[in-house]
Design a protein around this motif. Structure first.
Motif, short mmCIF file in Angstrom:
data_model
loop_
_atom_site.label_atom_id
_atom_site.label_comp_id
_atom_site.label_asym_id
_atom_site.label_seq_id
_atom_site.Cartn_x
_atom_site.Cartn_y
_atom_site.Cartn_z
N ARG A 256 -21.10 5.57 6.05
CA ARG A 256 -21.29 6.73 6.81
C ARG A 256 -21.96 8.03 6.38
NH1 ARG A 256 -16.00 4.54 8.81
NH2 ARG A 256 -16.83 2.77 9.97
N ARG A 258 -24.80 9.77 3.86
CA ARG A 258 -26.37 9.80 3.46
C ARG A 258 -26.37 9.71 2.23
NH1 ARG A 258 -29.99 13.47 7.05
NH2 ARG A 258 -29.20 12.83 9.04
N GLU B 159 -23.21 -1.35 12.61
CA GLU B 159 -23.19 0.15 12.50
C GLU B 159 -24.29 0.65 11.51
OE1 GLU B 159 -19.09 1.97 11.60
OE2 GLU B 159 -20.33 3.25 10.35
N GLY B 161 -25.77 4.47 9.70
CA GLY B 161 -25.71 6.00 9.97
C GLY B 161 -24.74 6.38 10.75
N GLY B 162 -23.72 5.40 10.70
CA GLY B 162 -22.26 6.15 11.33
C GLY B 162 -22.41 5.66 12.71
N TRP B 192 -30.40 4.02 16.84
CA TRP B 192 -30.54 4.12 15.38
C TRP B 192 -31.97 4.65 15.25
CZ3 TRP B 192 -28.35 -1.44 14.15
CH2 TRP B 192 -26.92 -1.44 14.41
N GLY B 208 -24.55 1.30 6.61
CA GLY B 208 -24.14 0.77 7.66
C GLY B 208 -23.28 -0.38 7.41
#
Lengths: 364, 364, 364, 364
Positions: A256, A258, B159, B161-162, B192, B208
């Motif tokens: 999660r 970056r 999943e 990027g959260g 996404w 992810g």
């Protein structure tokens, strides 16, 4: 191949069922000249011993270790170090009713299928947690190999029954050894006492999370591709019964973040020295590209609730007919905290093995 | 020992740097008589190929595989199957400025420390993601060994990027292969797309979570103690660069369940048959006591954001002085979805190896 | 497990059939920083090349080696070194008639039985002597690891077709490299020329004996019990096709000596130095209790006559019916002298592996 | 890696010094369901026991084996089988004078060099012949794995002190078990009695040659390249202390045969059956191209005279000064015949391991 050995240069092989004549292990590949005696092992074994603390069984095992070989005049000789534990508390009758049914959540079904219907059903046989005593004893040898470098391994419980550390607190691993539940903070045992009491009344068991750290790890341990240090650590940690998840550094949290938040910048030492650096953060958990970076290694292990609950459960018997099983015997309410020294031992074994393997590049 | 091999009976050894003459692998231990040709491999390799989809680099690699041995008249002979990929897109100059600095979050520092200052800095050298092409090719051999039993492996991104699946939706792995991002549900790609667009503008990268399932797995695979099936799968999955966490079944969630909720009851088949059962649930994720239970194997892997971000980052050079690095070259924005066929391949290799190992108990 | 790898720390895996697209190998575990290029390998490969000398076939293979990985800017990087040979002289039609019969003395029957009827019959397939080119190339890497210690390996033919060295002559291994037949003495080639001429006329093949020596071997190599240095050397040497016997030191002759004649007394150095000694004789052949003593290692290998004779032989076909086989193709009259660099390579690989393994005890 | 394990699927690890608390071994990888108890092992152990026959020491060891794990209700469970021998006859004082000198022909010097000056000097420590008791016990497990196929291993002494079988006699291995010296023929013991008496008077020791045969071996065992069945057998046999030479089939004699004499023609069965054949001779010794052919496997091992002679010998001490050593303790006059069951055990272990490994190709 049959999976009872772990390690490449420093290699542990364990044997034994919980209710046979004895169990133990052999550590092969230990360098000569390392001071070692059985009492060194006993200190760690006593941390794993049943009968202590609020989640414990009332079962007693002496877990007294006997070293049979590989130590002469107080130091290792470089030959295999074998050690045994006698099994003393044979109340096999507790398990007589388990010969013909499969306990839910246990290894019974898998063993039955794997070994073609043959299985020592007493106390879990080979899948008994008692096997981990041999891992703890071997871990002491690993710790002694790491000790001259200052490398050491600590672990603590950071969560039990879903109750973890408040967000503004930091885990304190040094103090865990002397805290109830091997808890990572003084604030945790009171919370957990209440949860354990409630679960005991309900005939339930609890899971939790253990944090493991290795400090002062030399750089360069681990192999680049399949035997990345974190991959071998995952193998080691997941090989402990009841562990269902493993992570390094930010773990699932890294998914999660970056890139700019997850990368750990390198900074110069003061003054700058060739081939030296310090890291501004440790999201990676001490391992980059599968190789130790010199930062602390930070791991987490998810521990499931123990399968032996004090409730009647649905299952089938060997003939495939519906049955119920009420697990007798004497069982812990949680693998926590007894699993902590086992996870430490597996981590130490992995690091000591990686260290000895890396020495292949050392010019004498 | 040097970690470039994986597997016991079915054993993959890979070689090659991203910018050398070529890379590839050898699969040793494949049984004779299995139909195999390069085009079987190419289908899976094309799934891993760069240049497709919204997270992709603009770099082109043909990734055309050449089989050099072990196949005769369209079937495997039981001898080692070697395959190579030529490296064609040698824009090494992109990497010239990386010879003297260590990219944050990359393997550079570890390689430098491990290999005593010697390192092929071009495109990550041995730590390049390109090494995984060999794993994907080998995975095809594993799949073909499993195929006659109906055993197959699927994976999908759950999943990015959260942003994950809404709580009331169930992952659909069969459809993932043809969806953008190899997404586990039709609802995910639109979410996404927006996140990826934003991250690209920000010069960021994303992580992810991938879900992997193995279906119709024979019972009895895996070894009881150190080589539990989930421990070896953890080793396999964590050996893929960028993976920071691994779980089986409920994983870290199991730590919060009580015993009665986490155990999977066994029920009779209809009609009951000796040695047969069905499970009422699959919290265990298809593995009990380290041995496959016959249920679907369910794994999750946490994937970190790619370290090569389009931002200037702090680091040090070989002399230990402060430096900045702006990573050139052409990089994906996320390891997702290209990592998906790699994780499938590692899972298939682990299962095929466990299957062949279990056959030692087969009476001919 | 499938037997295409050799070594523990320095590990060679070979692949390839004599008539497929190519063959080669991977050496994993080579330390970084060792100068290496393909021409180093080519020198040794040319010694193994067919077409030279009185026992040679007229077949031509270029045996040109290509290094694909693990070498950067002229030195090894510590990552796997892969190398390939293209197969150029595909006269497979020579072998078409061999698909359905089993050549006496060849691996055909065993492969047929092992691999369930599947076999690449062209030129011996995987059992072809051509596989040993990869061993010779890998042996060069081993030699370079040993070189800084002064450790080097020499071999020579001491007997061919039953004709050996006169009792009062001593084998001269240094000169063998430039002598016909790689003979151990100038007196041998004239004897052997006559025997070879006679055998060729008779459609026969010849066997012989090779003496191998390793000089300036460090003390302490080899492991005490199952991996005694001479046991691993036996494994290495006997793994070369056509070798039927192995011995160390006095070998079978030791069985006829008495203890006082076979023991090698230790004498002081001059002046005496702690932990130092010289040996008064070397009946042991440089290995005591499985561990190198520091004396020269002396081995002998018995080489059978090549099975491909120019005569019609009785055999059966796949259907089990009586058949005759007249082996076509182009074959050497003896494995001697081409086997010599192969035996040297296997010896060097074994010693380099033992050396790197022993370094686990080195304190950095 | 440290060389105390042997085997791939069926894997023996041994531990223990001759004068520590105990020694023993673990056999990992034994299939479930094989009837086994300690008395099965004891029969073979008694053949290795000291104190019997004309070459024996007067030392007594009970060599009573205790099985600690892996057997339940009289059958193996598929888990590790551990067994121990207590050391009872601790007359370590016999060895006190050996702490500072190196016995010629013994492992002392190598251990001293390998293990950096650390060594358990009592009775040879880890290099003691007593370690082979664990091999014999493990060999019984291997024999039981082979038994259902009819495969069995026999051995006998064919030469002692240079005195062998008359040229017109054939070795009789079946009768060897009950003959003095485990001799291969009734004509041998009288010859050898005289030689032994003479050697004892002279303070000498004797060597000899052992012939080993494996009968009814399945075809297809062994791996084509590095793990040829004869290469692994050589490793196994040469790992037994005192063995200096190994051969298969005609062995060193094959070097003197011509191709037409050494090749074994294949003949049809009567009536001919697809994939079946009989061999007209067995010069190969039952192994072709490293793979068992189905014929009897025939091996020879050269055994050196025991190094502990009853004479004063020149050596040096740890300080490097000249010394003499008169070996006390109680020693056999020859490794023959006690080595015979050890060589049988190593052969059986190798074959059982190869058999289980070959089963990877079995479709269930």
């Amino acid at each position: 191949m049959a999976g009872n050995s772990f390690g490449r240069i420093l290699r542990l092989t364990t044997f034994g069922e919980s209710h046979g004549p004895g169990l133990g292990g052999i550590v092969d590949g230990c360098p000569p000249g390392i001071p070692l005696n059985a009492s060194d092992m006993q200190i760690e074994l006593d941390r794993r011993k049943p009968g202590h603390g609020p989640t414990a069984t009332s079962r007693r095992e002496s877990d007294t270790v006997h070293i049979l070989s590989g130590v002469f005049e107080g130091v290792t000789t470089g030959t295999p170090i074998a050690f045994v534990f006698a099994n003393e508390d044979h109340r096999s009758s507790d398990y007589g009713n388990l010969a013909d049914v499969f306990r839910p959540g246990h290894a019974d079904w898998g063993f039955f299928k794997k070994f073609q219907g043959i299985r020592d059903h007493r106390g879990g046989g080979r899948s008994s947690g008692r096997e981990t005593a041999a891992r703890v004893a071997a871990g002491v040898i690993a710790r002694k190999i790491l000790e001259p470098l200052g490398t050491h391994v600590l672990a603590a419980c950071v969560e039990l029954g879903g109750l973890g550390l408040a967000a503004d607190l930091w885990p304190d691993l040094e103090g865990a050894r002397t805290r109830p539940y091997c808890a990572a903070h003084d604030s945790l045992p009171p919370l957990w006492d209440a949860a354990v009491a409630e679960a005991r009344t309900a005939g339930e068991t609890l899971g939790g999370v253990v944090r493991i750290e290795a400090r002062q790890v030399p750089t360069g341990l681990g192999e680049p591709v399949f035997d990345k240090l974190d991959a071998v650590l995952a193998h080691a940690i997941m090989s402990v019964g009841a562990v269902k998840g493993f992570s390094v550094g930010e773990g699932f949290g890294a998914a999660r973040l970056r890139g700019s938040a997850n990368n750990d910048p390198l900074l110069p030492t003061n003054p700058p020295r060739p081939g030296q650096a310090v890291f501004a953060s440790n999201h990676a958990g001490g391992i980059l590209g599968g190789i130790s970076s010199g930062q602390d290694i930070v791991l987490h292990a998810a521990v499931k609730p123990i399968a032996s609950i004090a409730q009647s459960q649905k299952t089938v018997d060997r003939e495939g007919h519906a049955a119920t099983v009420q697990v007798g015997g004497r069982h812990d309410l949680s693998a926590i905290p007894r699993i902590v020294p086992v996870l430490e031992a597996m981590t130490a074994l992995t690091l000591a093995d990686a260290l000895l393997l890396q020495r292949r590049f050392t010019s004498p």
